[in-house]
Design a protein around this motif. Structure first.
Motif, PDB file in Angstrom:
ATOM      1  N   HIS A 124       1.039  -1.637  -0.527  1.00 43.17           N
ATOM      2  CA  HIS A 124      -0.215  -0.232   0.395  1.00 43.17           C
ATOM      3  C   HIS A 124       1.215   1.107   0.195  1.00 43.17           C
ATOM      4  N   ARG A 125       2.117   1.271   0.750  1.00 46.10           N
ATOM      5  CA  ARG A 125       2.561   2.212  -0.080  1.00 46.10           C
ATOM      6  C   ARG A 125       2.982   2.494  -0.265  1.00 46.10           C
ATOM      7  N   LEU A 126       4.165   1.665  -1.589  1.00 53.16           N
ATOM      8  CA  LEU A 126       4.117   2.072  -2.976  1.00 53.16           C
ATOM      9  C   LEU A 126       3.178   2.405  -4.053  1.00 53.16           C
ATOM     10  N   MET A 127       1.943   1.786  -3.952  1.00 53.81           N
ATOM     11  CA  MET A 127       0.747   1.894  -4.690  1.00 53.81           C
ATOM     12  C   MET A 127      -0.109   3.667  -4.491  1.00 53.81           C
ATOM     13  N   PHE A 128       0.127   3.499  -3.464  1.00 53.33           N
ATOM     14  CA  PHE A 128      -0.938   4.491  -2.421  1.00 53.33           C
ATOM     15  C   PHE A 128      -0.002   6.183  -2.766  1.00 53.33           C
ATOM     16  N   PHE A 129       1.304   5.823  -2.862  1.00 51.09           N
ATOM     17  CA  PHE A 129       2.444   7.190  -3.466  1.00 51.09           C
ATOM     18  C   PHE A 129       2.110   6.978  -5.091  1.00 51.09           C
ATOM     19  N   ILE A 130       1.710   6.708  -5.358  1.00 52.54           N
ATOM     20  CA  ILE A 130       2.059   6.225  -7.089  1.00 52.54           C
ATOM     21  C   ILE A 130       0.366   6.963  -7.706  1.00 52.54           C
ATOM     22  N   GLY A 131       0.119   5.943  -6.797  1.00 53.26           N
ATOM     23  CA  GLY A 131      -1.849   6.471  -7.473  1.00 53.26           C
ATOM     24  C   GLY A 131      -1.854   8.218  -6.715  1.00 53.26           C
ATOM     25  N   ALA A 132      -1.273   8.487  -5.301  1.00 56.02           N
ATOM     26  CA  ALA A 132      -1.681  10.486  -5.284  1.00 56.02           C
ATOM     27  C   ALA A 132      -0.925  10.600  -6.191  1.00 56.02           C
ATOM     28  N   GLY A 133      -0.059  10.499  -6.783  1.00 52.35           N
ATOM     29  CA  GLY A 133       1.375  11.158  -8.132  1.00 52.35           C
ATOM     30  C   GLY A 133       0.291  11.182  -9.353  1.00 52.35           C
ATOM     31  N   ASN A 134      -0.326  10.476  -9.559  1.00 50.44           N
ATOM     32  CA  ASN A 134      -0.781   9.649 -10.836  1.00 50.44           C
ATOM     33  C   ASN A 134      -2.294  10.439 -10.876  1.00 50.44           C
ATOM     34  N   VAL A 135      -3.087  10.858  -9.341  1.00 50.17           N
ATOM     35  CA  VAL A 135      -4.154  11.886  -9.910  1.00 50.17           C
ATOM     36  C   VAL A 135      -3.592  12.967  -9.505  1.00 50.17           C
ATOM     37  N   LEU A 136      -2.944  13.237  -9.146  1.00 51.86           N
ATOM     38  CA  LEU A 136      -2.376  14.569  -9.366  1.00 51.86           C
ATOM     39  C   LEU A 136      -1.851  15.465 -11.060  1.00 51.86           C
ATOM     40  N   LEU A 137      -1.083  14.602 -11.749  1.00 54.37           N
ATOM     41  CA  LEU A 137      -0.200  14.422 -13.074  1.00 54.37           C
ATOM     42  C   LEU A 137      -2.164  14.199 -13.409  1.00 54.37           C
ATOM     43  N   ALA A 138      -2.183  13.177 -13.578  1.00 53.91           N
ATOM     44  CA  ALA A 138      -3.818  13.071 -14.719  1.00 53.91           C
ATOM     45  C   ALA A 138      -4.599  14.769 -14.775  1.00 53.91           C
ATOM     46  N   MET A 139      -4.937  14.540 -13.430  1.00 55.21           N
ATOM     47  CA  MET A 139      -5.916  15.557 -13.637  1.00 55.21           C
ATOM     48  C   MET A 139      -4.977  17.258 -14.095  1.00 55.21           C
ATOM     49  N   LEU A 140      -4.469  17.731 -13.593  1.00 54.22           N
ATOM     50  CA  LEU A 140      -3.457  19.070 -13.852  1.00 54.22           C
ATOM     51  C   LEU A 140      -3.410  18.626 -14.927  1.00 54.22           C
ATOM     52  N   TRP A 141      -2.765  17.310 -15.772  1.00 51.38           N
ATOM     53  CA  TRP A 141      -2.765  17.918 -17.894  1.00 51.38           C
ATOM     54  C   TRP A 141      -4.462  18.068 -17.901  1.00 51.38           C
ATOM     55  N   TRP A 142      -5.744  17.491 -17.823  1.00 53.91           N
ATOM     56  CA  TRP A 142      -6.559  17.639 -17.931  1.00 53.91           C
ATOM     57  C   TRP A 142      -7.392  19.029 -18.036  1.00 53.91           C
ATOM     58  N   ALA A 143      -7.413  19.606 -16.684  1.00 54.21           N
ATOM     59  CA  ALA A 143      -7.365  20.822 -15.988  1.00 54.21           C
ATOM     60  C   ALA A 143      -6.898  21.806 -17.011  1.00 54.21           C
ATOM     61  N   ALA A 144      -5.392  21.715 -17.734  1.00 52.90           N
ATOM     62  CA  ALA A 144      -4.498  22.519 -18.514  1.00 52.90           C
ATOM     63  C   ALA A 144      -5.296  22.604 -19.919  1.00 52.90           C
ATOM     64  N   TRP A 145      -5.596  20.982 -20.390  1.00 49.87           N
ATOM     65  CA  TRP A 145      -6.063  20.887 -21.439  1.00 49.87           C
ATOM     66  C   TRP A 145      -8.314  21.177 -21.648  1.00 49.87           C
ATOM     67  N   LEU A 146      -9.042  21.396 -20.388  1.00 43.92           N
ATOM     68  CA  LEU A 146      -9.889  22.164 -20.561  1.00 43.92           C
ATOM     69  C   LEU A 146      -9.649  23.314 -20.542  1.00 43.92           C
ATOM     70  N   ALA A 147      -8.576  24.301 -19.317  1.00 36.54           N
ATOM     71  CA  ALA A 147      -8.676  25.613 -19.649  1.00 36.54           C
ATOM     72  C   ALA A 147      -8.542  26.379 -21.075  1.00 36.54           C
ATOM     73  N   ALA A 148      -7.853  25.379 -21.464  1.00 36.81           N
ATOM     74  CA  ALA A 148      -7.020  26.245 -23.524  1.00 36.81           C
ATOM     75  C   ALA A 148      -7.940  26.079 -24.171  1.00 36.81           C
ATOM     76  N   GLN A 149      -9.234  25.099 -24.007  1.00 34.84           N
ATOM     77  CA  GLN A 149     -10.160  25.343 -24.741  1.00 34.84           C
ATOM     78  C   GLN A 149     -10.986  27.052 -24.532  1.00 34.84           C
ATOM     79  N   TYR A 150     -11.083  26.906 -23.269  1.00 30.26           N
ATOM     80  CA  TYR A 150     -11.990  27.564 -22.737  1.00 30.26           C
ATOM     81  C   TYR A 150     -11.129  29.396 -22.976  1.00 30.26           C
TER      82      TYR A 150
END
Length: 418
Positions: free
Chosen positions: A30-56
């Motif tokens: 859980h240490r390894l996978m939760f740490f990776i999940g924490a990073g993945n969720v922020l990076l994935a949403m950062l890209w998506w927020a940037a893409w949406l904001a660029a369109q808007y």
């Protein structure tokens, strides 16, 4: 293993950044996978927020990518972000559910490498590294196969026929099918496989796993915290939910949208019944309450799905758009994710089983974000609300992710191994 008497326990080490080390990530799955999940969720949403904001706003232009951005967003969330946490949980609890020894590091480290490396490569492809998309997809598949193979080996050794483990494993196999479908879409260009991948990931992979864990764990948690609580865990309910979800998937894949109200109404009733039985009638600690508040999004989700289908039957229009799906992903999946990850993190790091302030903030903010994203589908300026909810997701989770990330990099607060 018997607990160490309080008087004989080693003193808890002082919490400081000096004690943080990446080596701590390999102390437990859980240490390894939760740490990776924490990073993945922020990076994935950062890209998506940037893409949406660029369109808007039109203030900048995002590089062209190999697939439609909305489909890539769905793929990342369903097959890399949430599964990072799911594999971390299942690789930890499968041996305990079955009475088997904990897994060695070499069994779970490849899973983390595949899911982390896969997402990083895919996100780098959205910034211009064309080969990263292909590399990331194959790394993702490798990580998935490593996780499924490890959990499958445990099932083969399970003599107790642990049905909750079998239910989760069946959902993961369907998730593998969805991941392969996305690969087929990329290789052939046939959009049906992308559609099938998205539906497989949400309806018969993520939902059954969440429901199975809730069915096994939530009544157990409540019975330990609320006097007089009577656990309700009929296996027939879990089997019925599987049947309704498979029917929903079949109708979606055949585009029989006018008939989706049949399984969705059944899912609405069944989820409402479960929530009624599970919800404690007495006072409960915050760490328990958030589990049930998050689960309350499930009947809301199926109420929206049922309404959508009935209106489609009468008018031929999808008036709610993706509102039901985001009630499920942000409201149910997101809320329960924060609640369960916080609980596991607190307990497995030697900390008190209570909701820290940053976890409360993340949970409460996600409720607002979920409402915003649902409303976005019917609001006059839909794209604005999509941008706002994506940014809200980041603001809600960033402090919480920072806190749990530091915990995974640090020794247990009680000085015990793990």
């Amino acid at each position: 293993m018997r607990p160490i008497p309080v008087s004989n326990r080693p003193p808890a080490p002082a919490a400081s950044s000096a004690g943080m080390s990446a080596r701590q990530l390999l102390q437990a799955p859980h240490r390894l996978m939760f740490f990776i999940g924490a990073g993945n969720v922020l990076l994935a949403m950062l890209w998506w927020a940037a893409w949406l904001a660029a369109q808007y706003t039109g203030a900048w232009r995002m590089p062209d990518i190999a697939v439609p951005p909305g489909w890539l967003h769905a793929f990342l969330m369903q097959y890399l972000v949430l599964p990072s946490f799911i594999f971390g949980f299942l690789l930890t609890v499968f041996p305990r559910w079955m009475g088997l020894p904990d897994l060695p590091r070499w069994r779970y480290a490849p899973v983390g490498a595949g899911l982390m490396g896969g997402q990083l490569a895919i996100l780098l492809s959205t910034l211009g590294w064309d080969a990263g998309f292909t590399v990331g997809l194959w790394m993702s598949l490798a990580g998935w196969l490593a996780g499924v193979a490890t959990l499958g080996r445990l099932l083969l050794r399970d003599t107790a026929r642990t049905w909750h483990a079998r239910s989760c494993f069946a959902a993961l196999l369907l998730g593998c099918t969805g991941l392969v479908c996305f690969l087929v879409f990329v290789l052939t260009g046939d959009a049906w496989y992308a559609f099938a991948s998205i539906k497989l990931g949400g309806v018969v992979m993520l939902l059954p796993i969440y429901l199975t864990v809730a069915h096994r764990m939530f009544p157990f948690f409540a019975a330990n915290a609320v006097p007089g609580y009577k656990p309700w865990r009929p296996m027939a309910w879990l089997g019925a939910m599987w049947g309704f979800l498979l029917l929903h998937l079949l109708l979606e894949l055949r585009h029989a949208y006018a008939w989706l109200w049949l399984p969705d109404a059944a899912l609405l009733i069944a989820s409402g019944v479960a929530l009624w039985h599970w919800w404690p009638r007495g006072r409960m600690p915050g760490l328990l309450a958030v589990l049930f508040v998050g689960t309350a999004w499930l009947p809301i989700t199926f109420a929206l799905y049922t309404t959508q289908s009935v209106i489609y039957l009468l008018t031929g229009e999808f008036v709610l758009g993706r509102a039901p799906m985001h009630a499920m992903f942000i409201g149910f999946f997101g809320s329960v994710l924060v609640a369960m990850v916080t609980r596991v993190t607190q307990g497995h790091s030697g900390r008190p089983l209570k909701m820290p302030a940053l976890a409360w903030f993340a949970f409460a903010a996600l409720q607002i974000v979920a409402v915003m994203r649902v409303v976005a589908e019917v609001a006059p300026d839909a794209l604005f609300w999509q941008v706002a909810s994506a940014i809200g997701w980041l603001l809600a989770l960033l402090p919480w992710v920072t806190r749990i990330g530091r915990i995974y990099l640090s020794p247990r607060a009680d000085g015990r191994p793990g």
